[in-house]
Write an enzyme that holds these catalytic residues in place. Structure first.
Site, mmCIF file in Angstrom:
data_model
loop_
_atom_site.group_PDB
_atom_site.id
_atom_site.type_symbol
_atom_site.label_atom_id
_atom_site.label_comp_id
_atom_site.label_asym_id
_atom_site.label_seq_id
_atom_site.Cartn_x
_atom_site.Cartn_y
_atom_site.Cartn_z
ATOM 1 N N LYS A 89 0.828 -1.149 0.172
ATOM 2 C CA LYS A 89 0.145 -0.017 -0.097
ATOM 3 C C LYS A 89 0.857 1.192 0.039
ATOM 4 C CE LYS A 89 -3.524 -2.789 2.190
ATOM 5 N NZ LYS A 89 -4.782 -2.843 2.921
ATOM 6 N N GLU B 12 -11.072 -11.139 -1.139
ATOM 7 C CA GLU B 12 -10.630 -10.232 -0.107
ATOM 8 C C GLU B 12 -12.118 -9.623 0.524
ATOM 9 O OE1 GLU B 12 -6.428 -8.732 0.040
ATOM 10 O OE2 GLU B 12 -7.642 -7.350 -1.145
#
Ligand code: PGA
Length: 251
Positions: A11, A166
């Protein structure tokens, strides 16, 4: 027949210097693993240096996003071709991009096609939110995301795409999903959709990862399910010891 893949999604974390030291630690610990592939997806700014560092390492590099466009006046964007200078994979459709940057199925579909044109393997993320799950709509949401993102995407080999399931409520929350439930969802929802798109044989060859609060303690529970072909790891991929320990749980 499906080789497990452990992918790290860093990220918006790590400067170039921090990224180099994390990768050096990973390389030191990576020597002993077999029968597993490892992918890390750092920020764009670290890719060039990490590419040099990893040149003779089995650790693969991925991008966290690309533009749906090829080139031109798109300020701030990075094309698939640019990412492909350093990367073999690209994460697309992540729930954070869907939520914070309004990425919908049509855009994700164009990005998947752009990735394929650039020779990048898309890691397509799908998953339901908590309200969607609680109202019994998880299967419909996931099918819709897959069908939308993969519309008219041609595949000649099952290795050309990876799916990451996810559930949004499990990402970064410390609340992971039940391995058996995930396995059932992959076999009853995800693989049938893939089979409808590309045929049964291809659908059996496509890797489906789980993502959402995977850590060294819960990882083995996921990997012991034959339908779960590895993990997309966020938070725990920022710590070399934790990430290596997750990889070790595939052995
Ligand atoms: P997490 O993130 O492991 O921190 O929950 C997973 C992801 O966003 O891919």
């Amino acid at each position: 027949m499906r080789v497990p893949l452990i992918a790290g999604n860093w990220k918006m974390n790590k400067t170039e210097g921090e990224a180099i030291s994390l990768v050096r630690s990973l390389m030191q610990g990576m020597r002993s693993f077999s029968g597993v592939e490892v992918l890390i997806c750092p920020p764009f700014t670290a890719l060039s240096q990490l590419h040099k560092l990893l040149v003779s390492s089995p650790i693969m590099l991925g991008a966290q996003n690309i533009s749906d466009q090829e080139s031109g006046a798109y300020t701030g964007e990075v094309s698939g071709r640019m990412a492909a200078d350093f990367c073999s994979h690209v994460i697309l459709g992540h729930s954070e991009r869907r939520a914070y940057y309004s990425e919908g199925e049509a855009l994700i579909n164009r990005k998947i096609k752009a990735a394929r044109r650039s020779g990048l393997v898309p890691v397509l993320c799908v998953g339901e939110s908590l309200p969607e799950r609680d109202s019994g709509r998880a299967a419909a949401v996931i099918s819709g995301q897959l069908l939308g993102a993969l519309e008219n995407v041609l595949l000649t080999d099952p290795g050309e795409i990876i799916i990451a399931y996810e559930p949004v409520w499990a990402i970064g929350t410390g609340r992971s999903a039940d391995p058996q439930e995930i396995s059932d969802l992959i076999s009853t929802v995800i693989r049938p959709v893939l089979s409808g798109l590309w045929g049964e044989e291809s659908s059996q060859g496509i890797r489906v990862l789980y993502g959402g609060s995977v850590n060294p303690i819960n990882a083995r529970g996921f990997f012991s399910q034959p339908e779960i072909d590895g993990a997309l790891v966020g938070g725990a991929s920022l710590d070399a010891g934790k990430f290596l320990s997750i990889i070790e749980k595939t052995q």
